[in-house]
Design an enzyme around this catalytic site. Structure first.
Site, short mmCIF file in Angstrom:
data_model
loop_
_atom_site.label_atom_id
_atom_site.label_comp_id
_atom_site.label_asym_id
_atom_site.label_seq_id
_atom_site.Cartn_x
_atom_site.Cartn_y
_atom_site.Cartn_z
N PRO A 189 0.79 -1.24 0.00
CA PRO A 189 0.00 0.00 0.00
C PRO A 189 0.82 1.29 0.00
CG PRO A 189 -0.06 -1.03 2.16
CD PRO A 189 0.63 -2.00 1.25
N LYS A 207 -1.21 2.66 -4.71
CA LYS A 207 -1.40 2.42 -6.14
C LYS A 207 -2.45 1.37 -6.49
CE LYS A 207 1.32 5.47 -7.65
NZ LYS A 207 0.60 6.70 -8.01
N TYR A 226 4.11 9.17 -8.19
CA TYR A 226 3.02 9.31 -7.22
C TYR A 226 1.75 9.86 -7.88
CZ TYR A 226 1.02 9.80 -2.55
OH TYR A 226 0.22 9.66 -1.43
C1 PHB Z 1 -4.95 5.61 3.12
O1 PHB Z 1 -5.55 4.62 3.54
O2 PHB Z 1 -5.41 6.75 3.28
C2 PHB Z 1 -3.65 5.47 2.43
C3 PHB Z 1 -3.05 4.23 2.33
C4 PHB Z 1 -1.84 4.11 1.69
C5 PHB Z 1 -1.23 5.23 1.15
C6 PHB Z 1 -1.83 6.46 1.25
C7 PHB Z 1 -3.05 6.58 1.88
O3 PHB Z 1 -0.04 5.12 0.54
#
Ligand code: PHB
Ligand code: APR
Length: 394
Positions: A296, A300, A388
């Site tokens: 995570p 992505k 990103y």
């Molecule tokens: C989120 O759950 O808000 C979240 C998860 C992983 C990320 C960014 C945001 O890289």
């Protein structure tokens, strides 16, 4: 008795991939049936990441499901990387001219369900024993059971949108399917809390005690994560223990503005990189988590799934409306090229930001050197920013 159904595209899986594909095809007048082994309430209850690339936002707009996203989503022009409490901002807009949108996947799924409901299209929920067969024939079949009765769907194409643990990928013969996998030696413990976020933008933090991420769902609701042992039970993590660890990893300067409270969701997720090749077998096409998983870090997963669906919907629409199979024939190759680049980014950011139990002091210094390089080089920051905000579709 077996209930017999017919459609043009049978979509297995009613997560964001399946729902978005159904929506695009419905707009083009192509008939679909969507089936899922769960029901709508269960699917809408799944909590996942919440950062949307511009290409994802554009796709949701094209699909006619972006009204609430524009009203409630938060535009983010940058985010922070932090190392042992020192923060460095990645200025997404300054470096790429693009921003991202923070809007929960749960909300995306809800918007897609409402759209399909309005169109009165066919769903089968709580189905069992789903079997895609005759994949090489021009009339593939999906068999399943629902409420103790047998069903078959005859179709032109099957879209395998049934996630990592689905049946579609498994229907590809083992001498054709190649899989690539990396499992990370830790998990993410995530909480939701009804408190304003500690910072206006996301913070990804590497600290000697482990990774932490400060994210959000809105201006009043925060989503926070810490790296933990993947074998931990959430019961081991009281809110107090979470807050203490989270604050330590953010560092005192950032933690000074942290508002803590009672969490209303708490769960541990494993981290995995996974790719299946090819993404097509006969008239079965894989999309989303059925074909690939990313850790995570970088958020992505949903964006990759949406990119697959943009291409797959274009391919199917070009087949039906222009009798041209060019995009169907190049789907797997085109998407895998993109998938591997996104896998690479997610893996690199994960490698940079976590404490790996096997890391020697040398590797720790390498992480530190990479962070110092990013903070001092616009080129290095730009590489992160460009990935990103999202790579182009093809
Ligand atoms: C989120 O759950 O808000 C979240 C998860 C992983 C990320 C960014 C945001 O890289
Ligand atoms: N038969 C029918 N449906 C199935 C089966 C099966 N055998 N197995 C799984 N499903 C359903 C699941 O119940 C789920 O609703 O397929 C759906 C797959 O949804 P997701 O797992 O959400 O996958 P996808 O739609 O590709 O979404 C990708 O979700 O996991 C995140 O990070 C990922 O954000 C990304 C997005």
């Amino acid at each position: 008795m077996t209930h017999k159904h017919k459609t043009q595209v049978c979509i297995i899986g009613s997560g964001p991939s399946g729902l978005l594909l159904a929506q695009f095809l419905a707009q083009a007048g192509i008939d679909t049936i969507v089936l899922d082994r769960r029901d709508r309430a269960y699917i809408e209850g799944r909590i996942r990441a919440g950062v949307l690339e511009q290409g994802t936002v554009a796709a949701l707009e094209d699909a006619g499901v972006a009204d609430r996203l524009y009203a409630e989503g938060l535009r983010h022009d940058g985010f922070d990387l932090a190392f042992d409490g020192t923060r460095h901002r990645i200025d997404l807009v300054g470096l790429t001219g693009k921003s991202v949108m923070v809007y929960g996947q749960t909300e995306v799924t809800r918007d897609l369900f409402s759209a399909r409901e309005k169109q009165g299209q066919t769903f089968f929920f709580n189905v069992e024993n789903v079997v895609p067969t005759d994949l090489k024939s021009d009339k593939p079949i999906v068999r399943f059971r629902q409420n103790g009765e047998d069903h078959t769907i005859s179709c032109d194409y099957i879209a395998g949108c049934d996630g990592f643990r689905g049946v579609s990928r498994a229907a590809i013969p083992s001498d054709v399917l190649k899989t690539f996998e990396r499992i990370y030696p830790f998990g993410w413990l995530g909480i939701l809390v009804e408190k304003p976020p500690v910072s206006d933008e996301l913070i990804y933090a590497n600290h000697a005690r482990g990774f932490a991420l400060a994210s959000m769902r809105s201006k009043t609701r925060s989503r926070y994560y810490i790296q933990c042992d993947v074998a931990d039970d959430v019961a081991l993590w009281s809110d107090d223990r979470f807050w203490e660890e989270f604050a330590a990893r953010l560092g005192p300067d950032t933690a000074a503005s942290l508002q803590t409270g009672t969490s209303f969701e708490k769960s541990i997720a494993p981290l995995r990189s996974f790719v299946a090749e090819p993404m097509r077998y006969g008239n079965l096409f894989l999309a989303g988590d059925a074909a690939h998983i990313v850790p995570p870090t970088g958020a992505k997963g949903l964006n990759l799934a949406v990119a697959d669906i943009r291409m797959l919907s274009r391919a199917l629409i070009t087949h039906y409306n222009a009798s041209n199979d060019i995009y169907l024939d190049t789907y797997s190759e085109t998407m895998l090229k993109r998938v591997w680049k996104v896998e690479r980014f997610s893996w690199q950011l994960s490698t940079l930001m976590h404490q790996f139990p096997e890391n020697s002091p040398f590797e720790k210094r390498m992480q530190r050197a990479e962070f110092d390089y990013i903070t001092s080089s616009e080129a290095a920051s730009k590489v992160i920013a460009e990935n990103y905000v999202g790579l182009p579709l093809e």
